[in-house]
Design an enzyme around this catalytic site. Sequence first.
Site, PDB file in Angstrom:
ATOM      1  CG  HIS A  50     -11.350   1.151  -1.474  1.00  0.00           C
ATOM      2  ND1 HIS A  50     -10.588   1.724  -2.181  1.00  0.00           N
ATOM      3  CD2 HIS A  50     -10.982   1.606  -0.318  1.00  0.00           C
ATOM      4  CE1 HIS A  50      -9.648   2.108  -1.660  1.00  0.00           C
ATOM      5  NE2 HIS A  50      -9.987   2.347  -0.508  1.00  0.00           N
TER       6      HIS A  50
ATOM      7  CB  THR B 241      -6.564   2.974  -5.955  1.00  0.00           C
ATOM      8  OG1 THR B 241      -5.965   1.954  -5.412  1.00  0.00           O
ATOM      9  CG2 THR B 241      -7.939   2.976  -5.441  1.00  0.00           C
TER      10      THR B 241
ATOM     11  CE  LYS C 255      -6.726  -2.747  -4.026  1.00  0.00           C
ATOM     12  NZ  LYS C 255      -8.066  -1.885  -3.645  1.00  0.00           N
TER      13      LYS C 255
ATOM     14  CB  SER D  66      -0.825   0.031   1.187  1.00  0.00           C
ATOM     15  OG  SER D  66      -1.632   1.175   1.301  1.00  0.00           O
TER      16      SER D  66
END
Length: 266
Positions: free
Chosen positions: A154, A58, A130, A4
């Site tokens: 998410h 993301t 993602k 992350s």
Amino acid sequence: MCISSFANYSVSDIRAAGLGVRGDMRHAMQLYTMKDRGLEEKILRKAEAEGCSAVFLTADSPVLGVRYNEWRNDFRTPKGLNFPALEWDSRDIQGRTHDDGFMSFNDDGHNWARDIPWLRSVTKMEIWIKGVLTAEDTLKAIEMGCDGVLVSNHGGRQLDGVAATIDALPECVEAAAGRIRIHVDGGIRSGTDMFKALALGAEHVWVGRPAIWGLAYDGEKGVDLMLDTFYNEFKRCMQLTGCNSVKDITKACLGVVRSDGPLARL
């Protein structure tokens, strides 16, 4: 493993720990579309230099979802923890809410035609999207030359009422038609959940919260227990459905309850 952008350890430290366990371990770098392109590029180049093989962009966070619990409790990352990738130290983090901190660096103007070519120009890592939940976005990822998509909501934290990933997965797999790799995360809580996702066409299944729960329970040993539990459940599910290998896991192993009552084969 996907690292992350909000990890409390550097990419190099995380990579070293993983490679210390098994030498062929692969890592992806999770990334947000950032206002500061210089820092975004710096994160990418560091990840690539450390041996990461993919970037997971993301796509479901142009803004943060409405998180009343975080606002009500004034959620902030505990003191003493840093975000090395973002170059934030504990003082930076403590000085603002999570919501304000995210909004300060995240670019809310997500754009396929702008962002994917830019990523291609600055990294040789694979580019995955993602946060895909529809056939349309799967097709767009193919059109833009992405290497894969991660069907993800998410963890359900972005938009109340959003589709469960296990429900969104089949249409994404059908749209991909083997042209792009499909992974899935969100709501995976057991080895049988893993089995279902693979049967519906996912190549790979990701977990997040179960690992955190294991860590909270008993540190590294707790995470080991979580992984062992998932593995044993998955293995027995394969045995009980007559699957001798992962390749044998198909839709034929699943059934759905029809609206008129009887169980139907998929």
